[in-house]
Design a protein around this motif. Structure first.
Motif, PDB file in Angstrom:
ATOM      1  N   PRO A 114       1.784   6.512  -6.244  1.00 10.35           N
ATOM      2  CA  PRO A 114       2.095   5.248  -5.577  1.00 10.35           C
ATOM      3  C   PRO A 114       2.193   4.146  -6.617  1.00 10.35           C
ATOM      4  O   PRO A 114       1.539   4.199  -7.657  1.00 10.35           O
ATOM      5  CB  PRO A 114       0.893   5.026  -4.659  1.00 10.35           C
ATOM      6  CG  PRO A 114      -0.228   5.696  -5.376  1.00 10.35           C
ATOM      7  CD  PRO A 114       0.376   6.881  -6.097  1.00 10.35           C
ATOM      8  N   MET A 115       3.031   3.185  -6.347  1.00  9.10           N
ATOM      9  CA  MET A 115       3.094   2.020  -7.220  1.00  9.10           C
ATOM     10  C   MET A 115       2.908   0.786  -6.355  1.00  9.10           C
ATOM     11  O   MET A 115       3.734   0.474  -5.500  1.00  9.10           O
ATOM     12  CB  MET A 115       4.428   1.931  -7.961  1.00  9.10           C
ATOM     13  CG  MET A 115       4.568   0.679  -8.812  1.00  9.10           C
ATOM     14  SD  MET A 115       6.125   0.610  -9.702  1.00  9.10           S
ATOM     15  CE  MET A 115       5.670   1.542 -11.154  1.00  9.10           C
ATOM     16  N   ALA A 133       0.823  -1.215   0.000  1.00  7.48           N
ATOM     17  CA  ALA A 133       0.000   0.000   0.000  1.00  7.48           C
ATOM     18  C   ALA A 133       0.844   1.245   0.000  1.00  7.48           C
ATOM     19  O   ALA A 133       0.724   2.086   0.858  1.00  7.48           O
ATOM     20  CB  ALA A 133      -0.919  -0.003   1.205  1.00  7.48           C
ATOM     21  N   ALA A 134       1.768   1.362  -0.971  1.00  6.97           N
ATOM     22  CA  ALA A 134       2.562   2.571  -1.033  1.00  6.97           C
ATOM     23  C   ALA A 134       3.421   2.580  -2.266  1.00  6.97           C
ATOM     24  O   ALA A 134       3.290   1.764  -3.156  1.00  6.97           O
ATOM     25  CB  ALA A 134       3.427   2.714   0.207  1.00  6.97           C
ATOM     26  N   SER A 135       4.399   3.537  -2.288  1.00  7.62           N
ATOM     27  CA  SER A 135       5.218   3.740  -3.446  1.00  7.62           C
ATOM     28  C   SER A 135       6.309   2.703  -3.535  1.00  7.62           C
ATOM     29  O   SER A 135       7.102   2.566  -2.629  1.00  7.62           O
ATOM     30  CB  SER A 135       5.855   5.121  -3.357  1.00  7.62           C
ATOM     31  OG  SER A 135       4.911   6.075  -2.975  1.00  7.62           O
ATOM     32  N   MET A 136       6.372   1.982  -4.642  1.00  3.61           N
ATOM     33  CA  MET A 136       7.382   0.963  -4.850  1.00  3.61           C
ATOM     34  C   MET A 136       7.866   1.076  -6.288  1.00  3.61           C
ATOM     35  O   MET A 136       7.081   1.153  -7.211  1.00  3.61           O
ATOM     36  CB  MET A 136       6.802  -0.436  -4.628  1.00  3.61           C
ATOM     37  CG  MET A 136       6.218  -0.657  -3.244  1.00  3.61           C
ATOM     38  SD  MET A 136       7.442  -0.981  -2.011  1.00  3.61           S
ATOM     39  CE  MET A 136       8.014  -2.585  -2.498  1.00  3.61           C
ATOM     40  N   ASN A 186      -9.441   1.066   4.764  1.00  2.00           N
ATOM     41  CA  ASN A 186      -9.443   0.939   3.314  1.00  2.00           C
ATOM     42  C   ASN A 186      -8.617   2.000   2.597  1.00  2.00           C
ATOM     43  O   ASN A 186      -8.892   2.353   1.448  1.00  2.00           O
ATOM     44  CB  ASN A 186     -10.875   0.934   2.773  1.00  2.00           C
ATOM     45  CG  ASN A 186     -11.596   2.236   3.031  1.00  2.00           C
ATOM     46  OD1 ASN A 186     -11.161   3.032   3.850  1.00  2.00           O
ATOM     47  ND2 ASN A 186     -12.707   2.455   2.346  1.00  2.00           N
ATOM     48  N   MET A 187      -7.566   2.512   3.254  1.00  2.00           N
ATOM     49  CA  MET A 187      -6.646   3.399   2.556  1.00  2.00           C
ATOM     50  C   MET A 187      -5.937   2.624   1.441  1.00  2.00           C
ATOM     51  O   MET A 187      -5.864   1.401   1.464  1.00  2.00           O
ATOM     52  CB  MET A 187      -5.638   3.995   3.534  1.00  2.00           C
ATOM     53  CG  MET A 187      -6.257   4.902   4.573  1.00  2.00           C
ATOM     54  SD  MET A 187      -4.987   5.691   5.595  1.00  2.00           S
ATOM     55  CE  MET A 187      -5.959   6.140   7.038  1.00  2.00           C
ATOM     56  N   THR A 188      -5.386   3.379   0.495  1.00  2.00           N
ATOM     57  CA  THR A 188      -4.793   2.784  -0.695  1.00  2.00           C
ATOM     58  C   THR A 188      -3.323   3.176  -0.813  1.00  2.00           C
ATOM     59  O   THR A 188      -2.737   3.732   0.126  1.00  2.00           O
ATOM     60  CB  THR A 188      -5.571   3.254  -1.942  1.00  2.00           C
ATOM     61  OG1 THR A 188      -5.555   4.694  -1.978  1.00  2.00           O
ATOM     62  CG2 THR A 188      -7.015   2.778  -1.907  1.00  2.00           C
ATOM     63  N   GLY A 189      -2.738   2.890  -1.984  1.00  2.00           N
ATOM     64  CA  GLY A 189      -1.340   3.218  -2.209  1.00  2.00           C
ATOM     65  C   GLY A 189      -1.022   4.666  -1.912  1.00  2.00           C
ATOM     66  O   GLY A 189      -1.791   5.565  -2.225  1.00  2.00           O
TER      67      GLY A 189
END
Length: 356
Positions: free
Chosen positions: A76-77, A8-11, A299-302
């Motif tokens: 975010p990826m 759930a974040a930047s990758m 339910n938070m996202t990237g």
């Protein structure tokens, strides 16, 4: 049917970078038991923006690069990992239960909080369980949490992070994959152009841009990509006024070895239906996923990865006891975190006294 997990974040993969911030005691700051470290660096593009010497020049370069438009477009990826990997981990008989006596560091207030204008923002009507707390600038949660922006392989990405109370007064706490990850070829990559923006709101940076002096990740995360150890921290330099970040914005408390309890999560989700421009909050009881991984309804996202989870939250301060780490794509509305037990405590103790 196969099951996959989404981070759930930047990758992403990292780009070559230059122009590191290197204090005289850099060797001591890099040699930390239980953690793998990397000097914060600028890409050649940002390095060319550095005009003059000292931290003020680097702050200006970051502010020039991370314009409001660029911050808004940073993405975010979400990285998918196989069900087999996570199933083997969570099928372990090890429950996420207290290990030894709880260890707690209380919240810390800033030395002096400058008067700043309040944020004016209307709540967004979304049919989701998370809510916008709409804190004004300077609220104890708003000022200690923020967004981190960084570059990997020429692309700009975003995570969430927060200042944690530490004796060195210089520590930003986040997810391990927000500072380092593996590329498609299995090569370790670190982020460049890393900046922490406390109290971010709609492109504004009311407390400025803080560059990464040194990035740290739990050694087990780096060696094994083990999500129960997806923990990272970033050492911030003093700003151009000679202040350490905790002295400017304060720091949330942190605790380890606690039984699972009611939890409040914060972060800047950027994946649909969110846009990453405002702070969001979710709250629910935490539950055990097994093998030192816990979860909550969130339910938070990237882009929310690294945003802290608070227990014993009183509306202003609380104790960090988890963070947004990854989500399961087949179970919408559920967020996972490492359990803050002995291993996470040891990582915190290895970096909390570092300062410049």
């Amino acid at each position: 049917m196969s099951t996959t997990f989404a981070v759930a974040a930047s990758m992403a993969m990292a780009a070559p970078s230059t122009a590191a911030l290197t204090p005289p005691n850099i060797d001591a700051l890099l040699s930390v038991d239980g953690a793998v470290s990397h000097v914060g660096e600028f890409s050649p593009e940002v390095a060319r923006l550095v005009k003059g010497a000292g931290i003020a020049a680097k702050e200006r370069a970051l502010a020039s690069y991370w314009t409001p438009e660029r911050m808004r477009s940073a993405r975010p990826m979400e990285k998918m990992i196989s069900a087999t990997t996570v199933k083997e981990l969570t099928a372990s008989s090890r429950a996420s239960r207290p290990q030894g006596e709880p260890f707690t560091v209380p919240p810390a207030a800033p030395i002096e909080l400058a008067a700043l204008p309040a944020i004016s923002s209307a709540a967004t009507d979304m049919t989701i369980s998370s809510t916008q707390p709409l804190y004004p600038i300077g609220h104890p949660v708003a000022r200690t949490i923020g967004k981190v922006f960084f570059t990997q392989k020429g692309e700009d990405y975003v995570c969430s992070a927060g200042v944690v109370n530490a004796t060195g007064k210089s520590l930003v706490w986040t997810a391990g994959h927000c500072v380092t990850t593996l590329d498609a070829n299995g090569k370790r990559r670190w982020s460049s152009n890393f900046t922490f923006v406390p109290n971010y709101h709609n492109g504004s940076a009311p407390y400025g841009h803080w560059p990464a002096l040194i990035q740290y990740a739990d050694s087990n995360w780096v060696l094994n990509n083990d999500y129960k150890d997806d923990v990272g921290a970033v050492l911030m330099p003093r700003n151009s006024l000679g202040q350490r970040i905790q002295e400017v914005v304060g720091g949330m408390g942190i605790t380890f070895g606690q039984p699972l309890q009611y939890t409040w999560a914060f972060g800047y989700p950027a994946g649909s239906p969110f846009n990453g421009e405002t702070l969001w909050k979710a709250n629910s009881p935490a539950s055990d996923a097994g093998a030192s991984i816990i979860y909550m309804e969130n339910n938070m996202t990237g882009g929310s990865s690294g945003g802290y989870w608070l227990i014993q939250f009183n509306g202003n301060t609380g104790l960090i006891n988890g963070h947004n780490s990854f989500v399961l794509d087949t179970v919408p509305g559920r967020m996972y975190s490492p359990y803050y037990g002995l291993a996470t405590k040891n990582f915190y103790l290895s970096v909390e006294s570092l300062t410049v």
